[in-house]
Scaffold this active site. Sequence first.
Site, PDB file in Angstrom:
ATOM      1  N   ASP A   7      -2.842   2.141   2.972  1.00 39.64           N
ATOM      2  CA  ASP A   7      -3.340   0.836   2.580  1.00 39.64           C
ATOM      3  C   ASP A   7      -4.809   0.788   2.991  1.00 39.64           C
ATOM      4  O   ASP A   7      -5.239   1.543   3.865  1.00 39.64           O
ATOM      5  CB  ASP A   7      -2.520  -0.230   3.314  1.00 39.64           C
ATOM      6  N   ARG A   8      -5.587  -0.086   2.392  1.00 37.84           N
ATOM      7  CA  ARG A   8      -7.012  -0.174   2.740  1.00 37.84           C
ATOM      8  C   ARG A   8      -7.275  -1.262   3.783  1.00 37.84           C
ATOM      9  O   ARG A   8      -7.658  -0.983   4.903  1.00 37.84           O
ATOM     10  CB  ARG A   8      -7.843  -0.432   1.481  1.00 37.84           C
ATOM     11  N   ASP A   9      -7.060  -2.518   3.404  1.00 36.09           N
ATOM     12  CA  ASP A   9      -7.444  -3.661   4.231  1.00 36.09           C
ATOM     13  C   ASP A   9      -6.446  -3.863   5.369  1.00 36.09           C
ATOM     14  O   ASP A   9      -5.261  -4.068   5.124  1.00 36.09           O
ATOM     15  CB  ASP A   9      -7.535  -4.928   3.378  1.00 36.09           C
ATOM     16  N   CYS A  90      -4.287  -2.738  -7.232  1.00 37.74           N
ATOM     17  CA  CYS A  90      -3.712  -3.766  -8.091  1.00 37.74           C
ATOM     18  C   CYS A  90      -4.624  -4.989  -8.022  1.00 37.74           C
ATOM     19  O   CYS A  90      -4.715  -5.621  -6.973  1.00 37.74           O
ATOM     20  CB  CYS A  90      -2.311  -4.136  -7.619  1.00 37.74           C
ATOM     21  N   ASP A 128      -0.296  -1.763   7.105  1.00 37.52           N
ATOM     22  CA  ASP A 128      -0.162  -2.823   8.109  1.00 37.52           C
ATOM     23  C   ASP A 128       0.646  -4.017   7.609  1.00 37.52           C
ATOM     24  O   ASP A 128       0.580  -5.087   8.198  1.00 37.52           O
ATOM     25  CB  ASP A 128      -1.551  -3.300   8.553  1.00 37.52           C
TER      26      ASP A 128
END
Length: 171
Positions: A7-9, A90, A128
């Site tokens: 995941d990024r954020d 997305c 996360d």
Amino acid sequence: MKVAFLDRDGTIIEDYSDEVWTSVTAPVFIPEAINVLHTLTLKGYDIIIVTNQYLIEEAYITQAQYEQITEKMLQKLEEKGICVLDIFYCPHRRDAGCSCLKPRKGLIMQAVDKYPQINLNTSVMIGDSDADMLLAQSLNMKGFGIGIGKEYKEGDITQVSSIKEVMMFIP
């Protein structure tokens, strides 16, 4: 091919409330995230980022803002010798019913379609959010949930307190 899907954020870079994202212009890296990405590549994982960016269609940020933050993130990673194979995101509203909003499988299936050599049995999902771990479960992948604080009765999900702690479990 084994892949570390991240995941990024909130996993690689800091996450903010939706309203705060409106004014974010550059990524702030999570402590140790760059070191973990480097170690994952040394262990033979290709890096693919899978990220929900409903902020775009919900008008918190523009497509250009998303691209600017992503470009700066990739530039910093490249400076540190980290190659991100690809990013799948997305942009759809949370209520759009699309197939790519995590925990739906669409983002990872896009990756598998583009890179058919991906072996999901040897790949991992690091994120996360509950959505990240539900995605890992739905694909029978090993998942590492950072700071989620929820136990999963099904699937191979490991709870960790930080991205750095993930490396204790990656051979």
